[in-house]
Design an enzyme around this catalytic site. Sequence first.
Site: not given
Length: 353
Positions: A152, A161
């Site tokens: 996640e 990210e």
Amino acid sequence: MAEPLLKRHKASNSSSEVSEDEEVQDVLPRASLCPQRLRGIGMKLVNRINDDYLAMLRDVHRNDFYWTAMEKLPVRGQRVLDLGAGTGLLSLMAAKLGASSVLAVEESADMAAVVKTSAEHNRLQHIIDVHAGHSALLSLAEKDKADVIVSETFGVLLLQEGCLKSFIHARENLAKPGASILPAGGAQHARLLASTALRSACSALDPEMLHVNTFRDAGQVRFSLPGGFSVNSLPDACWMSDNISVLEVDFASSRPSDIPSSRHFRVQILEDGIVDAVVTSWEVWADKDRTLLLSTAADSTKGQPWGFARDAHWGQGFQVRSCRGGAAARSARLDWNQASRGTGRCCSSPCRG
């Protein structure tokens, strides 16, 4: 016996205002103000837990998404790889659902220590193995490769990210051919918004301070820290368009070269008025049929008991408009530019709908 967390851990990924060696009691006016449970813990680790993880842990809808998805795969009897394990919640889920083994990979040594404590606290240390370091630097023997990859590692923007690069390395080097990946895919969305409150908050209006507007950033998607801003906190938010999917990724097959560096969309304007911002959100799905969804869109969190937690952790991104003039029109052009590091830039024209 589990090693207590009340032990100095050096952190490297949090606020730069706190030095590497400062513990909680060192940054308070008096050491006596520090609760006993926090003594000896690095302030950077405390900041990171509070900024990045507590709201996420309270997002019960997000937790149910991963639990249900792993239960349906299923993970029972499988070797599971958890990329960017954070506090270790997904690793705990996999272990409780019957995974034969779980490898929790966490780049931060501080957070890896938290994952280890989570496993010990739940008496699952015999199933969960913790690796401190980036997954891109990890290699596994064939017999140890994963059947399932879970992660996640998403920011306010879907690819912010570096999740796609991590998935690519993991599926090519750390997993068996055809390994299941959760989530299976995702989409980045953009939507036009009108809000006088947002317009006022993003501009200097006092005559003596109008020169500060020179620095007004209309060139990139921005968000407040630690998460994004929340459209649902605006008293006068008015959607000027539907959600537009500006990119989609399949985490089992997509590569960076599959994602266009720029795309252009013709967007139907739904209301009269001025477009003040382009708002970004994302959606991921558990399987290719998209039967189970997790979204950061404001419409999906509004009025939900878990909505505040979702907005506090992820929220939405926004890019203010640089122009407010132009002739009335019923459509606008939306340009999306995808940076290699996962951030995005967007603009729309004309300004009036």
